[in-house]
Design a protein around this motif. Structure first.
Motif, mmCIF file in Angstrom:
data_model
loop_
_atom_site.group_PDB
_atom_site.id
_atom_site.type_symbol
_atom_site.label_atom_id
_atom_site.label_comp_id
_atom_site.label_asym_id
_atom_site.label_seq_id
_atom_site.Cartn_x
_atom_site.Cartn_y
_atom_site.Cartn_z
ATOM 1 N N PRO A 1 -19.293 -4.513 -81.948
ATOM 2 C CA PRO A 1 -20.802 -4.175 -81.169
ATOM 3 C C PRO A 1 -22.157 -4.034 -81.855
ATOM 4 O O PRO A 1 -22.226 -4.278 -82.600
ATOM 5 N N GLU A 2 -23.094 -4.305 -80.941
ATOM 6 C CA GLU A 2 -23.876 -4.181 -82.109
ATOM 7 C C GLU A 2 -24.398 -2.536 -82.468
ATOM 8 O O GLU A 2 -23.872 -1.471 -81.717
ATOM 9 N N ASN A 3 -25.625 -2.408 -83.275
ATOM 10 C CA ASN A 3 -25.750 -1.028 -84.605
ATOM 11 C C ASN A 3 -26.886 -0.309 -83.588
ATOM 12 O O ASN A 3 -27.710 -0.881 -84.115
ATOM 13 N N LEU A 4 -26.208 0.627 -82.678
ATOM 14 C CA LEU A 4 -27.540 1.469 -82.389
ATOM 15 C C LEU A 4 -27.759 3.008 -82.743
ATOM 16 O O LEU A 4 -26.354 3.588 -83.134
ATOM 17 N N THR A 5 -28.968 2.837 -83.525
ATOM 18 C CA THR A 5 -28.837 4.494 -84.528
ATOM 19 C C THR A 5 -29.642 5.713 -83.627
ATOM 20 O O THR A 5 -29.604 7.050 -83.912
ATOM 21 N N THR A 6 -30.464 4.501 -83.076
ATOM 22 C CA THR A 6 -31.635 6.435 -82.595
ATOM 23 C C THR A 6 -31.636 6.052 -81.113
ATOM 24 O O THR A 6 -31.246 4.576 -80.191
ATOM 25 N N VAL A 7 -31.845 7.186 -80.526
ATOM 26 C CA VAL A 7 -32.035 7.091 -78.941
ATOM 27 C C VAL A 7 -33.071 6.261 -78.397
ATOM 28 O O VAL A 7 -33.092 5.395 -77.318
ATOM 29 N N LYS A 8 -34.628 5.572 -78.852
ATOM 30 C CA LYS A 8 -34.761 4.696 -78.447
ATOM 31 C C LYS A 8 -34.692 3.393 -78.511
ATOM 32 O O LYS A 8 -34.747 2.561 -77.610
ATOM 33 N N GLN A 9 -33.709 3.136 -79.541
ATOM 34 C CA GLN A 9 -33.038 2.201 -79.206
ATOM 35 C C GLN A 9 -31.632 1.659 -78.169
ATOM 36 O O GLN A 9 -31.655 0.708 -77.927
ATOM 37 N N ALA A 10 -31.095 2.634 -78.276
ATOM 38 C CA ALA A 10 -30.445 3.068 -77.336
ATOM 39 C C ALA A 10 -30.550 2.685 -75.903
ATOM 40 O O ALA A 10 -30.335 2.357 -74.994
ATOM 41 N N THR A 11 -31.713 3.033 -75.435
ATOM 42 C CA THR A 11 -32.729 3.409 -74.318
ATOM 43 C C THR A 11 -33.190 1.911 -74.339
ATOM 44 O O THR A 11 -33.353 1.653 -73.215
ATOM 45 N N ARG A 12 -33.444 1.686 -74.944
ATOM 46 C CA ARG A 12 -33.837 0.068 -75.098
ATOM 47 C C ARG A 12 -33.457 -1.267 -74.529
ATOM 48 O O ARG A 12 -33.431 -2.147 -74.009
ATOM 49 N N TRP A 13 -31.573 -0.869 -75.747
ATOM 50 C CA TRP A 13 -31.021 -2.303 -74.870
ATOM 51 C C TRP A 13 -30.231 -1.359 -73.807
ATOM 52 O O TRP A 13 -29.829 -2.992 -73.034
ATOM 53 N N LEU A 14 -30.009 -0.904 -72.975
ATOM 54 C CA LEU A 14 -29.975 -0.417 -72.446
ATOM 55 C C LEU A 14 -30.590 -0.704 -71.233
ATOM 56 O O LEU A 14 -30.474 -1.547 -69.913
ATOM 57 N N THR A 15 -31.787 -0.921 -71.216
ATOM 58 C CA THR A 15 -32.490 -1.568 -70.160
ATOM 59 C C THR A 15 -32.514 -2.295 -70.521
ATOM 60 O O THR A 15 -32.500 -3.154 -69.425
ATOM 61 N N ALA A 16 -32.764 -3.909 -71.544
ATOM 62 C CA ALA A 16 -32.430 -4.743 -71.333
ATOM 63 C C ALA A 16 -31.533 -5.562 -70.411
ATOM 64 O O ALA A 16 -31.546 -6.344 -70.577
ATOM 65 N N GLU A 17 -30.417 -4.636 -70.822
ATOM 66 C CA GLU A 17 -29.230 -5.155 -70.507
ATOM 67 C C GLU A 17 -28.153 -4.675 -68.830
ATOM 68 O O GLU A 17 -27.356 -4.768 -68.907
ATOM 69 N N HIS A 18 -29.319 -3.823 -68.898
ATOM 70 C CA HIS A 18 -28.910 -3.700 -67.133
ATOM 71 C C HIS A 18 -28.681 -4.472 -66.453
ATOM 72 O O HIS A 18 -27.433 -3.465 -65.839
ATOM 73 N N GLN A 19 -28.921 -4.625 -66.018
ATOM 74 C CA GLN A 19 -28.890 -6.098 -64.754
ATOM 75 C C GLN A 19 -27.315 -7.127 -65.105
ATOM 76 O O GLN A 19 -25.815 -7.171 -64.791
ATOM 77 N N VAL A 20 -27.165 -6.776 -66.297
ATOM 78 C CA VAL A 20 -26.123 -7.688 -67.437
ATOM 79 C C VAL A 20 -24.930 -6.718 -66.988
ATOM 80 O O VAL A 20 -23.640 -7.024 -66.590
ATOM 81 N N LEU A 21 -25.008 -5.158 -67.143
ATOM 82 C CA LEU A 21 -24.249 -4.673 -67.333
ATOM 83 C C LEU A 21 -23.445 -4.175 -65.712
ATOM 84 O O LEU A 21 -21.838 -4.328 -66.021
ATOM 85 N N THR A 22 -24.227 -4.136 -64.780
ATOM 86 C CA THR A 22 -24.168 -4.306 -63.664
ATOM 87 C C THR A 22 -23.384 -5.613 -63.467
ATOM 88 O O THR A 22 -21.719 -5.451 -62.449
ATOM 89 N N GLY A 23 -23.257 -6.510 -63.377
ATOM 90 C CA GLY A 23 -22.538 -7.866 -63.182
ATOM 91 C C GLY A 23 -21.097 -8.012 -63.603
ATOM 92 O O GLY A 23 -20.049 -8.262 -63.549
ATOM 93 N N LEU A 24 -20.969 -7.264 -65.371
ATOM 94 C CA LEU A 24 -19.830 -7.126 -66.027
ATOM 95 C C LEU A 24 -19.050 -6.172 -65.149
ATOM 96 O O LEU A 24 -18.321 -6.359 -65.223
ATOM 97 N N LEU A 25 -19.553 -4.739 -64.178
ATOM 98 C CA LEU A 25 -19.111 -4.296 -63.876
ATOM 99 C C LEU A 25 -18.284 -4.810 -62.806
ATOM 100 O O LEU A 25 -17.339 -4.729 -62.165
ATOM 101 N N HIS A 26 -19.223 -5.365 -61.916
ATOM 102 C CA HIS A 26 -18.618 -5.862 -60.851
ATOM 103 C C HIS A 26 -17.385 -7.300 -61.322
ATOM 104 O O HIS A 26 -16.309 -7.591 -60.576
ATOM 105 N N THR A 27 -17.216 -8.035 -62.740
ATOM 106 C CA THR A 27 -16.610 -8.911 -63.218
ATOM 107 C C THR A 27 -14.921 -8.399 -63.091
ATOM 108 O O THR A 27 -13.406 -8.431 -62.885
ATOM 109 N N THR A 28 -14.848 -6.429 -63.993
ATOM 110 C CA THR A 28 -13.588 -5.762 -63.821
ATOM 111 C C THR A 28 -13.482 -5.285 -62.947
ATOM 112 O O THR A 28 -12.165 -5.395 -62.920
ATOM 113 N N VAL A 29 -13.702 -5.107 -61.690
ATOM 114 C CA VAL A 29 -13.692 -5.095 -60.407
ATOM 115 C C VAL A 29 -13.514 -5.591 -59.561
ATOM 116 O O VAL A 29 -11.692 -5.546 -59.249
#
Length: 680
Positions: free
Chosen positions: A361-389
């Motif tokens: 997993p990627e190494n996130l250590t700050t709130v800023k890094q976490a927010t940036r990563w989640l924003t960038a991967e938002h659409q990917v995560l939504t697609g992966l949730l669709h895959t899991t279902v």
């Protein structure tokens, strides 16, 4: 190419449908033309990839695309309608007198596009699609633009730019054969040119022979002869890859897109990160993968289809399954770490187990890094949730849903949070996991409360409470009463909210969970202040603050200070209120919570105004506005502007409904200018 759309005329809102063969360069043409004419549209440009033709990720729903547009236009989350027609109406009204250029890329059909069309005559919409969208042309006045293949001369010029005049002049017949065998398809020619560039000594006639005698090909995109056999071109480049790179290319078809990073690709392929980076570089140089943004890689739809065929041919079901699990692990465990940085509550930690071998997993250590990563991967995560279902991967469905929830709360993506948590609820019920079922119901009830769905909210919360009572889970009961109190407060049932909150406080004292006890005290302090019971509110605030200080809970302490500042202002203790708000603002800043820092600074100005210090209020609000603008927080910025405007007009700038800092668990209280909050 001829027939390009021009400046919009005064009579209507022009719409141009750009269609053509897959790989002909529709998106490239639309984006290139948009850049050329962008200066003519003074109010900006909007772009969305509608994913209309994607083998794995679902097409973007019009309502979701509209949510993104409205957010980009500065509409606060709470003003965005829930339904697509409402969003469409608001969108069109906002663009009625503006000059905006829209690019709607990769549209599925007319129904997906129609709600996104503006009404303003100063707007221009460019739509790309593999369909000609005749309905838009017949009934909506859209103009068709079929993007043709380049001419023989244009295709020759394209190869010449890549391979040089001398090389093509040395083998004119082979050059003509390559262009013909590629069907003049720009994507196919780019792949062949990249292979030729890799080895300048490789004769062009050998490339032409390879294209002529190698058979295979993406059936959906094969014409009546081999001149349109794109698979031949792709397979030739694919066979030049070493096995680890080829395997990565095949496995990329298992990722929903639209982009993948090198660490995620490493997990997908089960390769070390340095080796994965080299493989991705090779795929980019071979034009099998694009890099639209630094560090982010994507597959063209045709190449994704080709990779899908390959992985089903060369990789076993188990190999594909384990690759899917690895990439899910990468995103799930990274999202979980990001969520841990974002949340400030006492949520019981989710037991995800350990990642599969080969996953880092990627190494996130700050709130800023976490927010940036989640924003960038938002659409990917939504697609992966669709895959899991769709694949009934229950562990990952639950893990992704819970790991996403705090980000979705912060961004006020409430309907999407319901979409994420509903499958997790179904998993819990299917596994007869009553505790997990109750927690999902509690979260869903809280979100429905925010959306104003009183019946659904209270029904879900009652079910959750009943489950926790049957399980004799006292701490969970306390949390359920806490969220129920917040929902009741939202519905204007303040006295009932107090009763429920007091029950939560009582149960919290029984559990001995002091952090949660302090949260309940702060909630009651807020409710009491809204009932005008300021002394009692002050008592609860001070008790909660003492606990937070002893427990070293800085974010919760800052939230409590924000509430205390309001109470002190209402009591006329202005100097103490100013000092308390300053303390809260500094604490939020140190914690990287800029939204709440701006909110506390705004309310600090309210206190200064109440004390008669108009200049001090203006200074605080100007400072808050500067910080909100710096971070593109349009909602907060507008609230500050409203205060400054009212101050200039000698009106009362303070909101009629009291504000407080965004809480960690509770639902957002309906008040002007309140930052995003999280539901527990």
């Amino acid at each position: 190419m001829s027939g390009a759309p021009g400046r919009p005329g005064p009579a209507a809102a022009p719409v141009v449908v750009i269609s053509g063969a897959p790989g002909v360069g529709k998106t490239t043409f639309a984006v290139h033309h948009a850049h050329r004419i962008a200066p003519s549209f003074r109010d900006g440009q909007l772009f969305v990839n509608l994913c209309g033709f994607h083998p794995h990720a679902p097409a973007i729903e019009p309502g979701n695309a509209l949510h993104g547009f409205l957010t980009a236009l500065g509409v606060p989350a709470q003003r965005i309608p829930e339904d697509t027609p409402g969003r469409s109406t608001l969108f069109r009204s906002l663009l009625a007198d503006r000059q905006i250029l829209l690019v709607l890329d990769n549209a599925r059909d007319e129904q997906q596009v129609r709600p996104l069309l503006p009404a303003g005559a100063g707007c221009l919409t460019l739509i790309t699609s593999r369909n000609q969208l005749p309905g838009l042309i017949a009934t909506d006045g859209a103009k068709p633009l079929t993007l043709p293949l380049p001419s023989q001369t244009e295709a020759h010029q394209a190869l010449e730019r890549r391979l040089g005049t001398e090389r093509l002049a040395a083998e004119p017949t082979a050059t003509a054969d390559i262009i013909r065998l590629c069907g003049r398809l720009p994507l196919a020619m780019a792949v062949v040119a990249a292979r030729a560039e890799l080895d300048p000594s490789f004769p062009l006639h050998a490339i032409a022979d390879e294209l002529r005698h190698t058979h295979g090909g993406l059936d959906a995109f094969t014409g009546f002869d081999t001149t349109t056999d794109v698979r031949t071109v792709f397979s030739w480049s694919y066979r030049s890859l070493d096995e680890p790179t080829a395997r990565l290319f095949r496995f990329l078809a298992l990722h929903p897109g639209p982009h993948i990073t090198a660490p995620a690709a490493a997990g997908l392929a089960g390769l070390p990160l340095p080796r994965t980076r080299r493989a991705l570089a090779g795929l980019v140089s071979s034009c099998l993968v694009e890099q639209p943004l630094p560090g982010r890689y994507s597959l063209h739809d045709l190449l994704r289809g080709y990779a899908t065929e390959l992985t089903h041919t060369h990789d076993t079901t188990d190999e594909r399954h384990h690759a899917t699990l690895r990439v899910l692990d990468h995103y799930m465990f990274t999202a979980y770490e990001a969520n841990q940085l974002l949340k400030h509550d006492t949520t019981p930690e989710l037991d995800l187990g350990a990642p599969n071998p080969g996953v880092t997993p990627e190494n996130l250590t700050t709130v800023k890094q976490a927010t940036r990563w989640l924003t960038a991967e938002h659409q990917v995560l939504t697609g992966l949730l669709h895959t899991t279902v769709s694949q009934q991967l229950d562990h990952h469905t639950t893990g992704l849903a819970w790991s996403l929830k705090d980000y979705l709360y912060r961004q006020e993506f409430w309907p999407e949070a319901i979409t994420a948590l509903t499958p997790a609820l179904e998993v819990a019920r299917r596994q007869n996991n009553r505790l997990e079922e109750g927690r999902c119901l509690r979260h869903l009830g809280g979100i429905h409360g925010y959306l104003g769905h009183q019946e659904q909210a209270l029904h879900h919360l009652q079910l959750a409470t009943t489950i926790f009572e049957e399980l004799d889970a006292t701490g969970e009961q306390a949390r359920a009463h806490y969220v129920t109190a917040c929902a009741l407060f939202l519905f204007g049932r303040i006295q009932e909210a107090v009763t429920s909150s007091e029950r939560g406080l009582e149960l919290s004292r029984e559990t001995g969970e002091e952090l949660w006890l302090a949260e309940c005290l702060v909630e009651l302090a807020w409710f009491r202040s809204n009932l005008g019971q300021l002394e009692k509110s002050l008592q609860y605030s001070e008790e909660g603050i003492a606990l937070f200080q002893r427990l070293d809970a800085p974010w919760q302490l800052a939230q409590a200070w924000d509430i205390l500042g309001y109470n002190l202002r209402q009591l006329g203790r202005y100097e103490e209120s100013v000092a308390t708000y300053q303390r809260a603002t500094r604490a939020f800043e140190e914690l990287g919570d800029h939204r709440n820092a701006i909110g506390s600074l705004m309310r600090l100005g309210d206190t200064r105004l109440a004390s008669g210090d108009r200049n001090g209020a203006r200074a605080d609000w100007v400072h808050a506005l500067e910080r909100a603008d710096e971070r593109a927080m349009s909602h907060s910025a507008q609230q500050v502007r409203d205060r400054l405007t009212a101050l200039d007009m000698d009106a009362d700038p303070t909101p009629t409904v009291p504000e407080r800092a965004a809480g960690s668990h509770e639902l957002p209280v309906p008040r002007s200018g309140d930052p995003a909050r999280q539901v527990y």
